[in-house]
Design an enzyme around this catalytic site. Structure first.
Site, PDB file in Angstrom:
ATOM      1  CD  GLU A   1      -3.402   0.348   2.134  1.00  0.00           C
ATOM      2  OE1 GLU A   1      -4.217  -0.595   1.584  1.00  0.00           O
ATOM      3  OE2 GLU A   1      -3.140   0.820   3.153  1.00  0.00           O
TER       4      GLU A   1
ATOM      5  CD  GLU B   1      -2.736   0.994  -4.491  1.00  0.00           C
ATOM      6  OE1 GLU B   1      -2.709   0.252  -3.749  1.00  0.00           O
ATOM      7  OE2 GLU B   1      -3.597   1.337  -5.444  1.00  0.00           O
TER       8      GLU B   1
ATOM      9  CB  CYS C   1      -7.766  -3.266   5.313  1.00  0.00           C
ATOM     10  SG  CYS C   1      -6.670  -2.109   5.218  1.00  0.00           S
TER      11      CYS C   1
ATOM     12  CB  SER D   1      -5.659   0.950  -1.753  1.00  0.00           C
ATOM     13  OG  SER D   1      -4.649  -0.285  -1.799  1.00  0.00           O
TER      14      SER D   1
ATOM     15  CE  LYS E   1     -11.427  -8.433   6.981  1.00  0.00           C
ATOM     16  NZ  LYS E   1     -10.450  -7.773   6.048  1.00  0.00           N
TER      17      LYS E   1
ATOM     18  CD  GLU F   1     -12.376  -9.219   1.899  1.00  0.00           C
ATOM     19  OE1 GLU F   1     -12.124  -9.597   3.201  1.00  0.00           O
ATOM     20  OE2 GLU F   1     -11.711  -8.195   1.697  1.00  0.00           O
TER      21      GLU F   1
ATOM     22  CD  GLU G   1     -13.974  -9.285  -6.967  1.00  0.00           C
ATOM     23  OE1 GLU G   1     -14.934 -10.377  -7.369  1.00  0.00           O
ATOM     24  OE2 GLU G   1     -14.347  -8.482  -6.136  1.00  0.00           O
TER      25      GLU G   1
ATOM     26  CB  CYS H   1     -10.590  -4.762  13.364  1.00  0.00           C
ATOM     27  SG  CYS H   1     -10.362  -4.404  11.630  1.00  0.00           S
TER      28      CYS H   1
END
Lengths: 570, 162, 665
Positions: free
Chosen positions: A277, A280, A297, A317, A356, A359, A364, A500
């Site tokens: 990151e 990036e 994230c 990102s 999650k 996710e 993908e 979190c």
């Protein structure tokens, strides 16, 4: 001013409610619909108390104190009223505590015990509705709902998602997704804040315990587990520890005893995420790419921007979230390393998060095999430990397996809001200046505020950053971005308020105080870490040298980066 | 559909992002369509900038809003106190038996819808029903049956001419 | 039409954009400035015309409120127009609101030039030719349709006809708020103006400080007519004392009580009176914008209100710089969408804001933080009409009507099993007996009076023993009822009080907003308890069902008292009142249902038994064919028999039997 509470005089501030004063004075008043820091709705009426000369009973949560007021919280009239209200709730509630996932941790059940409800005083029609299991993350059982409205308020007022709301009226009232469809067909972001605010078993995570047990029991499978940063500061609560107790070693030990073949740390790939990151970000700044860059994230947040601001997906990102990176590496780098066929490998993530779960099912995220096969929450792990008969606190402290078990303090703080930003800044500083910063602590972006901003000087460059948690808070920043007026270079976004540590999969009930303690422990882990910057993680360095090559390079892109999908608002 | 073409008129009347117009907008949409189609509720949500769940929550709260098309003849049975003591429950039951539907439902041929209303305010001629805003008071089971026959004949005739 | 805006004299510059403070005085008392004698005379003549004191052509007033329309007033009106056209008569036909005598609708008034007004009642379209021919063309009174005359006219030979004001229905009434209803064209602002309309507003705007207005409201002793009876001036004072950049005024026209239609009649019959009261109140509290929240079920009232607001704006009585005073106030109509709970202040505000109409806890009160968080005053339609009355006739005069604690008059919607169904306005302090028996004419059909339900679903049913209770806020509360908004439903011995309580619980249950637990869940259990009482024992499958029936009764009062004590809003807190009051006054009826499984009034269908009188039955078989359950058996030309287990007591057999052979017990 002074008021009289159950015959005792006590001090009170103007503007406080009876409930505020009582709680400070150690007088418990039961509540169901009350949420601290929210305006009172006064809907459950359980907090009714008697105020001299007020006529009928008044709700303590909404009633302001005044000088000389006489309050009785424990008169026969009050007790009878509260008990009747509980009895009325029970009369319209499935009597299946024996099978309910919230049994033993249910606010209604607790009240039933406290107020000595021993019979069905009222019997009659019950609300009938089907369980909604269509969402990959959250299950809704409307029959158990007591209509306290906490989920609705958090969904609208904290998250600004509004996937669910009250529908119909009177006895037919219910909480339901828009147009009474199932949750997976409306723009719910699966953050699970409704779940952690539900006092009963009406909203729960969709359980993945069964497939995980099956994988463990399947000798053909090589079952690998990873643990998110925020799990280790919360799991202890499930076994009676003080909130914030750090139980990393015991968690690892418990996972081994459950039968997982390898136990790794998501903090490792959190460090990896930072490398990717930070590179990036610097790339975007150098090449005048799209900024501000937004972190990716938090899967609830990613789903949010896909639904509501798809035009800004270019700002997001391209890094996968840490556990997905870890999954991708486990099924490539690690599988190769130990000579296990990746098709045999089964990756389980223990996450503080419900999103999650959703996710992990994104097509993908994975190539021939999904990066992560199953996600279980902190709560589900606790249940598995219990059913396995493991006495958690008698376990020895054990360490993670190598090499995806090593981590730095920077990876650890991913679990708290502002942590990703802080970790990224430590590494970005190193990349730009060639040296670590003097103080590794960024006070302005720590803490539980919804929006935290800072100007960070790195060399002769001033980086404007913000850390946002709770989706309501990101809206104005995104609107600025749409208008092209955003001053920021880099924004961290966490779907759940506080990050979190307050995720939708964490132990119940969650209170602001518990969130604070869990956050403190996260930073304690960082402080006590021998290495506190991601670029100092030796296993990560080795990984690049052996396998990935350059950060943001070709292999890294294939395995560690992803793309996003614009979704309808509806 | 020709109805679609009128829609901008409805939305143009109300400022965007003003949630206090929500109920007015829904009333206009219902006037146009006879009920609230899902797609229009989504459109309304976009217009006033609130979640669809909130639009639906508001719509289901109020008696006025329908989510299915109504019959050609909407029969409103007054259930006010004055009508009740003059036997409006019997009127409702007869109506339900005659048409084979319950209050709140519409006949399969989309001809009749039965609704109950709290009070239409015509207490002097209780028990009273209104068929498409035409009042019929002082009803008995027998006079109701006769009245209904008239409408059924009328609807059959409409069918033939159509 | 609307001639006051153009009839004045050459120098008059009054317009909506630049209103003249003396406009209303001019209209009412004659030309105030200038000296053109010609226009003064023109003004005076127009006024006499409007008042029907001087007119060349006959005037016919047709009662076309909702109750009139429900009785066919529209058809009648059209017939009248056609008939007059056919006979080539020049007549002005004016639709008016309800005069209150709903039982005798359609009421048609005929005013011949130089003659007192004649009132005809129960007029049907078929009577039109006779009325036109005999009254309009020959100046005779059609005695068979005559209700009364305005004054006795010896010259015309009408000295023996009953006077309207002496009819029992009108004699004990005191019409001040309803003074214009049924006698003026509600859509014509000039008719309102000429009868003293907007004088209250003018007197307030010209020289009364807002605080003085509030003080006057307190002197008048005006209390809210929506139910609770809170002093109106006090409420205004709270709102006035709250600092804010914007304040709102709301008129609650969401009249939802079943059996109440006072507000509708006012809005349909004299809408300007309500609007004028609102402007006065807005001035007192400093509100700049207002809403009229009106039931969508009142389309006529909404239409008339729209017209009213429009014509008030055209006359400079509403909008910017009202009557040149510098005071700005405007308002709009919000249509309710059908939720009884929106009669509750905080729920109503939620609804205006476009939300689910769910009440919120108070404090903060709306006068501190109301609509859109701003100080807001909510009063209902009748209260605003009373405001106009207070300032039109003066607070002292107003305070002279009524009792010590309850001032002025109250409008009631009298309905149910009573002869003279209608709208009545009485001074506070008259007894229920006077209303039911003197004004209402007692019970029809020689049946016995049983109870009167006052205050709608929040009120109570009062039996004969307390019927001499005077109508005022405190006395009604003492006997377990409340003033409420003004529904008065009279019941005779054929009404079952358990059934009545069940009826109200059904209503409250379906109208509960569902927010707070006691109301949402508690009223459901109350209703179920009552349902069990009137459910047939044939449907009780086991002893457990019977046990539930008793258990419900045991806990009924406890539950009712908790609902009363803990509910969030006024509706919930009064939700149990129908049960508590019937239980108090008619306990033996509950016991008959509970123990004897018998409904003394014969109203609870499921407790009835249908049998066939074998002596009367000739075996025609009609009942068997009509029975939807095939519960009737018998051979041709033999007496038939009803199988009790199959009978659902739909009453079809009794209705259809031509020989009176079905007995109901």
């Amino acid at each position: 001013m002074n008021i009289t509470l159950n015959g005792h005089t006590c001090w009170a501030k103007p503007g406080e409610t009876i409930l505020d004063v009582s709680r400070r004075e150690g007088v418990n008043i039961p509540t169901l619909c009350h949420m601290s820091d929210f305006s009172p709705t006064g809907s459950c009426r359980l907090c009714t108390v008697e105020v001299e000369n007020a006529g009928s009973l008044v709700p303590a949560c909404a009633y302001p104190v005044h000088e000389g007021m006489e309050v009785r919280t424990n008169s026969p009239r009050v007790r009878r009223a509260r008990k009747t209200i509980i009895e009325l709730l029970i009369a319209n509630h499935p009597q299946d505590c024996l099978f309910c996932v919230r049994s033993g941790n249910c606010e209604l059940q607790k009240l039933t015990q406290e107020y000595g409800v021993r019979t069905h005083r009222y019997e009659g029609e019950r609300r009938r509705a089907r369980i909604d299991i269509a969402s990959p993350a959250i299950e809704r059982d409307p029959e158990k709902c007591i209509l306290c409205g906490r989920c609705v308020r958090v969904c609208h007022e904290v998250q600004h998602v509004g996937a669910i709301d009250f529908v119909h009226r009177g006895f037919k009232s219910a909480v339901a997704p828009a147009l009474e469809r199932s949750l997976n067909t409306v723009p719910c972001v699966d953050c699970g804040q409704c779940v952690v605010n539900c006092p009963v078993g009406a909203l729960t995570e969709k359980s993945n315990q069964k497939p995980v047990w099956e994988a463990i029991n399947d000798p053909e499978r090589f079952v690998v587990v990873q643990v998110a940063p925020a799990v280790r500061v919360a799991l202890g609560e499930e076994f009676g520890a003080e909130p914030g107790t750090v139980v990393t070693g015991k968690t690892v030990a418990a996972l081994r005893r459950l039968g997982f073949d390898r136990v790794f740390d998501t903090n490792f790939s959190a460090d990896l995420t930072i490398i990717e990151e930070a590179n990036e970000l610097l790339g975007r700044l150098k090449n005048e790419g799209v900024t501000p860059m937004l972190t990716s994230c938090s899967p609830g947040w990613v789903k949010f921007i896909e639904h509501y601001y798809p035009d800004l997906l270019g700002n997001l990102s391209s890094c996968k979230s840490p556990h997905e990176m870890q999954g991708a590496l486990l099924k490539s780098y690690y599988a190769q390393k130990i000579g296990v066929d990746p098709s045999r490998m089964y990756v389980v993530s223990v996450m503080p998060c419900t999103a999650k779960k959703y996710e992990a099912q994104r097509p993908e995220l994975g190539g021939a095999y999904a990066d992560v096969d199953a996600v279980i929450t902190t709560r589900e792990l606790a249940r598995m430990i219990r059913v396995a008969g493991i006495d958690f606190f008698k376990l020895p402290n054990e360490g993670f397996d190598d090499p995806l078990g090593e981590s730095t303090g920077a990876g650890a703080i991913f679990g708290a809001a502002g942590g990703v930003m802080e970790a990224a800044l430590r590494t970005a500083h190193f990349y730009l200046t060639g040296s670590d910063m003097k103080s590794l602590t960024f006070a302005p972006i720590r803490g539980l505020d919804g929006v935290k901003q800072a100007d960070v000087r790195i060399g002769d460059f001033t980086l404007k950053v913000a850390a946002v948690s709770g989706l309501k808070n990101i809206k104005s920043l995104l609107d600025d971005m749409r208008d092209g007026t955003s001053p920021f270079h880099f924004i961290e976004v966490m779907a759940c308020p506080g990050g979190c540590v307050n995720g939708g999969g964490q132990p119940l009930p969650t209170t602001p105080e518990k969130v604070r303690l869990r956050t403190e422990s996260i930073y304690q882990i960082d402080r006590e870490s021998p290495r506190r910057c991601s670029h100092r993680n030796e296993s990560v360095q080795k990984l690049y040298a052996e396998f990935l090559g350059e950060p943001n390079g070709h292999t890294a892109h294939e395995l560690l980066h992803t793309h996003y999908v614009a979704r309808d608002e509806f | 559909m020709t109805k679609q073409q009128h829609m901008p008129e409805i939305y143009g009347k109300y400022p965007k992002k003003d949630a206090s117009c929500l109920i007015d907008l829904l009333q206009d949409v219902q006037e146009q369509f006879g009920y609230l189609p899902d797609s229009e509720m989504q459109q309304v949500a976009k217009h006033v900038d609130i979640p669809v769940s909130r639009v639906y929550g508001v719509a289901t709260f109020y008696n006025q809003f329908r989510f299915q098309p109504l019959g050609k003849y909407v029969i409103k049975v007054c259930r006010g106190t004055a009508c009740h003591v003059q036997g409006s429950l019997g009127i409702l039951t007869t109506l339900e038996n005659e048409l084979g539907i319950k209050a709140g439902q519409t006949t399969k041929d989309l001809m009749f819808t039965i609704e109950t209303v709290a009070c239409i305010g015509a207490c002097s001629i209780a028990p009273v029903i209104a068929i498409n805003d035409e009042f019929h008071g002082g009803l008995t089971t027998k006079s109701l049956q006769k009245l209904l026959r008239g409408y059924q004949k009328r609807s059959a005739k409409d069918e033939v001419t159509a | 039409m609307n001639a006051f805006s153009s009839i004045c004299f050459e120098n008059c510059w009054h317009s909506a954009e630049k209103p003249c403070p003396r406009f209303v005085d001019c209209v009412h008392g004659g030309q105030q400035c200038g000296d053109a004698a010609q226009s003064a005379e023109r003004l005076a003549r127009y006024r006499r015309e409007l008042l029907l004191e001087e007119h060349d052509t006959p005037v016919i007033l047709v009662g076309m409120g909702t109750c009139g329309l429900a009785n066919g007033a529209q058809v009648l009106h059209d017939a009248l127009v056609a008939e007059c056209a056919a006979r080539e008569l020049t007549v002005s036909i004016i639709p008016v609101g309800c005069v209150g005598y709903c039982a005798r609708e359609v009421i048609v008034d005929v005013k011949l030039p130089g003659r007192p007004r004649i009132s005809y009642c129960e007029v049907k379209a078929a009577d039109i030719p006779a009325i036109v021919e005999r009254t309009l063309q020959h100046g005779e009174v059609l005695e068979e349709k005559l209700l009364g005359v305005e004054s006795r006219d010896a010259e015309a030979g009408w000295q023996d006809y009953p006077l309207l004001s002496e009819l029992p229905f009108f004699a004990k009434q005191r019409k001040i708020n309803l003074e214009n209803c049924g006698v003026t064209d509600p859509e014509n602002i000039d008719q309102y103006l000429v009868r003293g309309g907007y004088r209250a507003l003018t007197s307030v705007l010209n020289g009364r400080e807002p605080q003085e207005v509030i003080d006057d409201a307190l002197v008048a002793g005006l209390r809210g007519r929506g139910g609770g009876g809170f002093p109106t001036g006090k409420k205004w004072q709270f709102a006035r004392d709250t600092e804010a950049d914007k304040k709102y005024l709301i008129c609650n026209a969401d009249e939802g009580d079943p059996g109440a239609f006072m507000d509708r009649a006012l809005l349909e019959g004299d809408p300007h009176r309500v609007v004028e009261g609102m402007i006065v109140a807005a001035y007192a509290i400093g509100a700049s914008y207002g809403y009229i929240y009106c039931r969508a079920e009142y389309p006529l009232a909404i239409r008339r209100l729209e017209k009213t607001l429009q014509s008030a704006r055209e006359y400079g009585l509403l909008g910017k710089n009202i009557l040149g005073s510098g005071f700005d106030f405007d308002m709009r109509i919000k249509k309710g969408a059908g939720a009884f709970v929106c009669g509750e202040e905080t729920a109503l505000m939620q609804s205006i804001e476009g939300r689910r109409g769910m009440p919120r806890p108070r404090p903060p009160f709306p006068t501190t933080a109301g609509l859109f968080g701003k100080p807001t005053v909510i009063n209902n339609v009748e209260t605003y009409a009373n405001v106009t009355t207070v300032f039109k006739y003066g607070p002292e005069h107003y305070a002279g009507i009524g009792t010590e604690s309850s001032k002025g008059t109250k409008i009631f919607a009298l309905s149910g099993q009573v002869c003279n169904v209608g709208l009545v306005e009485v001074p506070m302090g008259v007894t229920l007996r006077e209303i039911v028996f003197d004004i209402g004419g007692g019970i029809p059909g020689g049946r016995k009076f049983k109870a009167v339900q006052i205050g709608g679903p929040s009120g109570g049913a009062l039996p004969e023993s307390v019927i001499d209770t005077p109508v005022d806020y405190e006395s009604l509360k003492e006997v377990g009822a409340m003033m409420g908004s003004g529904g008065l439903v009279v019941m005779d011995e054929s009404t079952c009080m358990v059934d009545l309580a069940k009826y109200f619980m059904t209503f409250i249950q379906s109208e509960s907003c569902g927010k707070c637990i006691p109301c949402r869940e508690g009223t459901k259990r109350l209703l179920e308890t009552l349902e069990r009482l009137s459910r047939s024992h044939r449907d009780e499958n086991s002893q457990e069902d019977a046990l539930l029936r008793f258990q419900g009764m045991v806990y009924l009062e406890r539950l009712a008292s908790v609902i009363k004590d803990t509910s969030l809003c006024g509706l919930g807190q009064t939700a149990a009142n129908p049960v508590l009051s019937t239980l108090h006054y008619f306990r033996e009826e509950y016991e008959a249902h509970l123990y004897e499984r018998h409904c003394p009034a014969g109203a609870c269908k499921e407790l009835l038994t249908y049998t066939i009188d074998t002596d009367k039955c000739n075996g025609c078989g009609l009942c068997a064919r009509k029975c939807p359950q095939d519960a009737i058996i018998g051979s041709k030309r033999q007496a038939h028999y009803i199988i009790d287990e199959k009978c659902i007591r739909c009453d079809q057999c009794r209705v259809n039997c031509n020989f009176d052979a079905i007995c109901v017990n």
